[in-house]
Design a protein around this motif. Structure first.
Motif, PDB file in Angstrom:
ATOM      1  N   ASN A 120     102.743  25.700 -46.339  1.00 21.60           N
ATOM      2  CA  ASN A 120     103.864  26.902 -45.765  1.00 21.60           C
ATOM      3  C   ASN A 120     105.083  26.958 -46.496  1.00 21.60           C
ATOM      4  OD1 ASN A 120     102.115  27.470 -43.392  1.00 21.60           O
ATOM      5  ND2 ASN A 120     102.293  26.644 -42.081  1.00 21.60           N
ATOM      6  N   VAL A 121     105.672  26.086 -46.774  1.00 22.56           N
ATOM      7  CA  VAL A 121     106.770  25.423 -47.972  1.00 22.56           C
ATOM      8  C   VAL A 121     106.552  26.725 -49.004  1.00 22.56           C
ATOM      9  CG1 VAL A 121     108.222  23.819 -48.842  1.00 22.56           C
ATOM     10  CG2 VAL A 121     108.000  23.761 -46.277  1.00 22.56           C
ATOM     11  N   LEU A 122     105.698  26.292 -49.488  1.00 18.27           N
ATOM     12  CA  LEU A 122     105.508  26.791 -51.431  1.00 18.27           C
ATOM     13  C   LEU A 122     105.506  28.287 -50.752  1.00 18.27           C
ATOM     14  CD1 LEU A 122     104.634  27.299 -53.952  1.00 18.27           C
ATOM     15  CD2 LEU A 122     102.161  27.189 -53.131  1.00 18.27           C
ATOM     16  N   LEU A 123     104.653  29.000 -49.676  1.00 17.98           N
ATOM     17  CA  LEU A 123     105.252  30.432 -49.221  1.00 17.98           C
ATOM     18  C   LEU A 123     106.436  30.922 -49.271  1.00 17.98           C
ATOM     19  CD1 LEU A 123     101.484  31.311 -47.288  1.00 17.98           C
ATOM     20  CD2 LEU A 123     102.423  31.600 -50.035  1.00 17.98           C
ATOM     21  N   ALA A 160      93.664  30.050 -41.315  1.00 15.69           N
ATOM     22  CA  ALA A 160      94.635  28.668 -41.508  1.00 15.69           C
ATOM     23  C   ALA A 160      93.651  28.179 -42.776  1.00 15.69           C
ATOM     24  CB  ALA A 160      94.071  27.926 -40.530  1.00 15.69           C
ATOM     25  N   ILE A 161      95.006  27.159 -43.117  1.00 12.44           N
ATOM     26  CA  ILE A 161      94.899  26.478 -44.633  1.00 12.44           C
ATOM     27  C   ILE A 161      93.657  24.723 -43.902  1.00 12.44           C
ATOM     28  CG2 ILE A 161      95.390  25.638 -47.041  1.00 12.44           C
ATOM     29  CD1 ILE A 161      95.498  28.407 -46.270  1.00 12.44           C
ATOM     30  N   SER A 162      92.372  25.128 -44.229  1.00 15.65           N
ATOM     31  CA  SER A 162      91.843  23.789 -43.937  1.00 15.65           C
ATOM     32  C   SER A 162      91.255  23.444 -44.865  1.00 15.65           C
ATOM     33  CB  SER A 162      90.854  24.320 -42.699  1.00 15.65           C
ATOM     34  OG  SER A 162      90.006  24.784 -43.356  1.00 15.65           O
ATOM     35  N   PHE A 163      92.286  23.459 -46.603  1.00 16.85           N
ATOM     36  CA  PHE A 163      91.140  22.550 -47.438  1.00 16.85           C
ATOM     37  C   PHE A 163      92.674  22.525 -49.255  1.00 16.85           C
ATOM     38  CE2 PHE A 163      91.511  27.095 -47.345  1.00 16.85           C
ATOM     39  CZ  PHE A 163      92.158  27.390 -48.703  1.00 16.85           C
ATOM     40  N   ASP A 164      92.275  21.342 -49.082  1.00 22.31           N
ATOM     41  CA  ASP A 164      93.373  20.915 -50.485  1.00 22.31           C
ATOM     42  C   ASP A 164      93.442  21.983 -51.819  1.00 22.31           C
ATOM     43  OD1 ASP A 164      94.977  17.919 -50.711  1.00 22.31           O
ATOM     44  OD2 ASP A 164      93.234  17.775 -49.558  1.00 22.31           O
ATOM     45  N   VAL A 173      97.415  17.314 -42.285  1.00 17.32           N
ATOM     46  CA  VAL A 173      98.618  18.342 -41.840  1.00 17.32           C
ATOM     47  C   VAL A 173      99.465  18.366 -42.697  1.00 17.32           C
ATOM     48  CG1 VAL A 173     100.409  17.259 -39.948  1.00 17.32           C
ATOM     49  CG2 VAL A 173      97.926  17.263 -39.073  1.00 17.32           C
ATOM     50  N   TYR A 174      99.696  17.006 -43.310  1.00 14.51           N
ATOM     51  CA  TYR A 174     100.892  17.547 -44.164  1.00 14.51           C
ATOM     52  C   TYR A 174     100.490  18.709 -45.262  1.00 14.51           C
ATOM     53  CZ  TYR A 174     103.450  13.553 -42.673  1.00 14.51           C
ATOM     54  OH  TYR A 174     104.137  12.751 -42.109  1.00 14.51           O
ATOM     55  N   PHE A 175      99.535  19.195 -46.019  1.00 11.39           N
ATOM     56  CA  PHE A 175      98.914  19.493 -46.865  1.00 11.39           C
ATOM     57  C   PHE A 175      99.192  21.310 -46.458  1.00 11.39           C
ATOM     58  CE2 PHE A 175      96.777  22.410 -49.901  1.00 11.39           C
ATOM     59  CZ  PHE A 175      96.802  21.107 -51.387  1.00 11.39           C
ATOM     60  N   SER A 176      99.062  21.764 -44.730  1.00 10.04           N
ATOM     61  CA  SER A 176      99.203  23.377 -44.324  1.00 10.04           C
ATOM     62  C   SER A 176     100.099  23.311 -44.265  1.00 10.04           C
ATOM     63  CB  SER A 176      98.298  22.753 -43.494  1.00 10.04           C
ATOM     64  OG  SER A 176      97.484  23.075 -42.484  1.00 10.04           O
ATOM     65  N   LYS A 177     101.479  22.371 -44.066  1.00  8.81           N
ATOM     66  CA  LYS A 177     102.749  22.435 -43.984  1.00  8.81           C
ATOM     67  C   LYS A 177     102.937  22.652 -45.953  1.00  8.81           C
ATOM     68  CE  LYS A 177     107.436  22.302 -42.717  1.00  8.81           C
ATOM     69  NZ  LYS A 177     107.793  23.493 -41.511  1.00  8.81           N
ATOM     70  N   LYS A 178     102.799  21.286 -46.776  1.00 10.09           N
ATOM     71  CA  LYS A 178     103.610  22.401 -47.830  1.00 10.09           C
ATOM     72  C   LYS A 178     103.016  23.642 -48.584  1.00 10.09           C
ATOM     73  CE  LYS A 178     101.943  17.558 -50.246  1.00 10.09           C
ATOM     74  NZ  LYS A 178     101.311  16.580 -50.640  1.00 10.09           N
TER      75      LYS A 178
END
Length: 249
Positions: free
Chosen positions: A129-132, A72-76, A122-127
């Motif tokens: 995912n979109v990047l990958l 999980a991505i729990s950081f900026d 929440v938005y950052f994790s989505k970002k």
């Protein structure tokens, strides 16, 4: 206090970023430095940072290999990269912050302050995912772009955008589903971001998706009819460049 991890495969670069952070960013705690994917994953899991400054190239691997291996991505994240790097466009589409090397101290300070100010994990994790997803996409049709709105972000397939209309410092984006969204970036920024994905600025006020043109009508500048039946003028001074773009397309 903001907990920060620095990831860069070059020792001098890691130390330079550390010095820059310590000199220009108050109330931070640099909890570790790493130079490869394996060590970075262990460090992130052990320290639970708020922010990772992440070099795109990590020896024979990349930071994207690192992100794909985390549960999980729990950081900026703030990426650091060279201007010509192939991934820069995908990073821009995902709306994740990046710094070009050599890193400017003031830009670093501003990027860290943006992380400190926002509450949008929440938005950052989505970002991310979109990047990958964008990096794995084989065509521009499969890519998505993050559009900033008043309450966060929406993530739209690039090819679903019909056209963008300038509205001062903002841009209204019209999509295939009939929606129109006012976003907090000007049209010049979207032109720079999308021009390599079959978009063309036919007029000061309009950036169009060449894939969504249904008809071009000749005239002094002429006009195009888009897939939603909207007619958009082509400015006289952009006509030749537009016709050349259509011919290449």
């Amino acid at each position: 206090m903001l907990k920060i991890v620095i990831v860069d495969d070059e020792f001098k670069s890691r130390e330079l970023v550390k010095v820059l952070l310590q000199s220009c960013c108050p109330d931070i705690d640099i909890v570790g430095l790493a130079g490869n994917v394996k060590d970075s994953i262990a460090l992130i899991k052990n320290t639970s940072p708020d922010l990772v400054l992440l070099d795109v190239e990590l020896g024979v691997e990349t930071s994207f290999n690192l992100l794909q291996q985390l549960p999980a991505i729990s950081f900026d994240i703030i990426f650091t990269t060279a201007h010509s790097h192939y991934a820069l466009q995908a990073i821009k589409f995902s709306a994740i912050d990046y710094l070009l090397k050599p890193i400017d101290p003031q830009e670093l300070k501003q990027a860290v302050e943006k992380v400190r100010a926002r509450q949008e994990q929440v938005y950052f994790s989505k970002k991310v995912n979109v990047l990958l997803q964008n990096l794995q996409a084989t065509t521009s049709i499969q890519q998505k772009v993050a559009l900033p709105t008043s309450d966060g972000y929406i993530f739209v397939p690039i090819d679903e955008i019909i056209y963008c209309e300038a509205d001062g410092a903002y841009t209204t984006i019209f999509t295939q589903d009939g929606s129109k969204r006012l976003v907090s970036k000007n049209i010049k920024e979207y032109e720079a971001m999308l021009e390599s994905n079959h978009f063309f600025r036919v007029h000061n006020s309009y950036l169009i998706n060449l894939n969504r043109i249904t008809k071009y009508v000749k005239g002094e500048g002429g006009y195009v009819v888009m897939s939603n039946q909207t007619s958009i003028d082509v400015s006289k001074r952009r006509k030749d460049a537009f016709l050349a773009a259509i011919a290449r397309h």
